[in-house]
Motif scaffolding. Sequence first.
Motif, PDB file in Angstrom:
ATOM      1  N   ASP A  81       0.824  -1.210   0.000  1.00  0.00           N
ATOM      2  CA  ASP A  81       0.000   0.000   0.000  1.00  0.00           C
ATOM      3  C   ASP A  81       0.860   1.263   0.000  1.00  0.00           C
ATOM      4  O   ASP A  81       0.979   1.961   1.020  1.00  0.00           O
ATOM      5  CB  ASP A  81      -0.937   0.010   1.215  1.00  0.00           C
ATOM      6  N   LEU A  82       1.431   1.565  -1.149  1.00  0.00           N
ATOM      7  CA  LEU A  82       2.251   2.765  -1.297  1.00  0.00           C
ATOM      8  C   LEU A  82       1.598   3.711  -2.290  1.00  0.00           C
ATOM      9  O   LEU A  82       1.320   3.333  -3.436  1.00  0.00           O
ATOM     10  CB  LEU A  82       3.654   2.401  -1.794  1.00  0.00           C
ATOM     11  N   ARG A  83       1.346   4.926  -1.868  1.00  0.00           N
ATOM     12  CA  ARG A  83       0.804   5.965  -2.744  1.00  0.00           C
ATOM     13  C   ARG A  83       1.160   7.325  -2.166  1.00  0.00           C
ATOM     14  O   ARG A  83       1.580   7.436  -1.014  1.00  0.00           O
ATOM     15  CB  ARG A  83      -0.708   5.829  -2.889  1.00  0.00           C
ATOM     16  N   PRO A  95       0.732  10.455  -0.264  1.00  0.00           N
ATOM     17  CA  PRO A  95      -0.181  10.761   0.846  1.00  0.00           C
ATOM     18  C   PRO A  95      -1.112  11.933   0.532  1.00  0.00           C
ATOM     19  O   PRO A  95      -0.712  12.903  -0.112  1.00  0.00           O
ATOM     20  CB  PRO A  95       0.770  11.118   2.001  1.00  0.00           C
ATOM     21  N   THR A  96      -2.337  11.822   0.984  1.00  0.00           N
ATOM     22  CA  THR A  96      -3.284  12.918   0.874  1.00  0.00           C
ATOM     23  C   THR A  96      -3.086  13.852   2.066  1.00  0.00           C
ATOM     24  O   THR A  96      -2.322  13.557   2.985  1.00  0.00           O
ATOM     25  CB  THR A  96      -4.726  12.391   0.892  1.00  0.00           C
ATOM     26  N   ASP A 146      -3.917  11.981   5.077  1.00  0.00           N
ATOM     27  CA  ASP A 146      -2.842  11.080   5.494  1.00  0.00           C
ATOM     28  C   ASP A 146      -1.783  11.829   6.301  1.00  0.00           C
ATOM     29  O   ASP A 146      -1.305  11.346   7.335  1.00  0.00           O
ATOM     30  CB  ASP A 146      -2.177  10.432   4.276  1.00  0.00           C
ATOM     31  N   ASN A 193       2.230  -3.828   6.614  1.00  0.00           N
ATOM     32  CA  ASN A 193       1.659  -4.146   5.302  1.00  0.00           C
ATOM     33  C   ASN A 193       1.559  -5.643   5.042  1.00  0.00           C
ATOM     34  O   ASN A 193       0.794  -6.084   4.187  1.00  0.00           O
ATOM     35  CB  ASN A 193       2.490  -3.494   4.206  1.00  0.00           C
ATOM     36  N   TYR A 223      -1.724   3.024  10.054  1.00  0.00           N
ATOM     37  CA  TYR A 223      -1.849   2.225   8.830  1.00  0.00           C
ATOM     38  C   TYR A 223      -3.296   1.806   8.600  1.00  0.00           C
ATOM     39  O   TYR A 223      -3.808   1.862   7.480  1.00  0.00           O
ATOM     40  CB  TYR A 223      -0.939   0.998   8.914  1.00  0.00           C
ATOM     41  N   THR A 273      -5.349   4.807   7.268  1.00  0.00           N
ATOM     42  CA  THR A 273      -4.977   5.431   5.991  1.00  0.00           C
ATOM     43  C   THR A 273      -4.831   4.449   4.832  1.00  0.00           C
ATOM     44  O   THR A 273      -4.913   4.853   3.674  1.00  0.00           O
ATOM     45  CB  THR A 273      -3.645   6.187   6.128  1.00  0.00           C
ATOM     46  N   ASP A 274      -4.617   3.175   5.129  1.00  0.00           N
ATOM     47  CA  ASP A 274      -4.316   2.181   4.090  1.00  0.00           C
ATOM     48  C   ASP A 274      -3.162   2.661   3.216  1.00  0.00           C
ATOM     49  O   ASP A 274      -3.142   2.418   2.003  1.00  0.00           O
ATOM     50  CB  ASP A 274      -5.540   1.912   3.214  1.00  0.00           C
ATOM     51  N   ASN A 275      -2.240   3.356   3.830  1.00  0.00           N
ATOM     52  CA  ASN A 275      -1.089   3.887   3.108  1.00  0.00           C
ATOM     53  C   ASN A 275       0.155   3.666   3.962  1.00  0.00           C
ATOM     54  O   ASN A 275       0.277   4.218   5.059  1.00  0.00           O
ATOM     55  CB  ASN A 275      -1.275   5.381   2.828  1.00  0.00           C
ATOM     56  N   VAL A 308       2.980   4.802   3.728  1.00  0.00           N
ATOM     57  CA  VAL A 308       3.768   6.016   3.939  1.00  0.00           C
ATOM     58  C   VAL A 308       3.460   6.639   5.303  1.00  0.00           C
ATOM     59  O   VAL A 308       4.356   7.157   5.972  1.00  0.00           O
ATOM     60  CB  VAL A 308       3.506   7.045   2.824  1.00  0.00           C
TER      61      VAL A 308
END
Length: 275
Positions: free
Chosen positions: A90-92, A94-95, A98, A164, A223, A226-228, A230
Amino acid sequence: MDTPQRSSSSTPTGGPITAVLVAIGLSAFGIAATQVTTAPAFLLEPGLATAPGEAPVSVRTLFFVLNFLGFVLAGAIYLAVTNRGWDYVDLRVPTVRDWLYVVGGIGVSILFYVVVALLLTVIDLPASENQVVEFIGGDPEMVLIMIAIVFFVNAPAEEFLFRNVVQKRLYDAFSRMQAVVGASLIFALVHLPVYVINADSALATAVSLTVVFGGSLIFGYLYAKTDNLVAPTAAHAAFNAVQFALLYLGMVLDLESVESTPTGLLAAVGPVVGW
């Protein structure tokens, strides 16, 4: 109410018992992998095993880098064997949301360890010595190197495997918050052998494991929300960097018995979130 999150993989996931056993196995495999990946450092400097603080800085740095790469190796093997692939990570970018979680996570983690440090001082509770302290060996240069290591190796590697892979695997059979607690318990328990060896008493071991568990809850929650990857990685890295920075200041300012103060305890006990 949280509901179990199903994996996107077609690989059978089994029930709760299977999920827990797999999560424990993955954590143990990660620890075992570090014993293999760090072998080159010990071959270069056999004294690393008995007097790590006296080894050359380059060898100590190599040891930590190889140590955390063991976690990446374990996670990568799991993804390959289960046909999950790197899309499972789950890498993207960040908003804003996030980043707010990251900032909040850093603040909560620092507050948590300040409270822990104060309690250790006021109640006079014992704690196991952190293994990292042995490798630093009172060397300010090594402390600065550790700040770089937590950003580029330690936090990414640990969050990848324990969040993750391990925590996400538990999503298959438990709610998000149950998985956070379960992964944190597993994360704390894999540190049990190290603390048993370094602790002066069972109470010291229990205190240190409780600290590890609490820190893991914070990053696991980030984690889960956010499901991220980062988010927990950034918070974990920044938090440990603050701790090492405090330790560095204590050394260069030549503060007496830096580890006997709340700030010193924060710096000494805190990095056990990964070590």
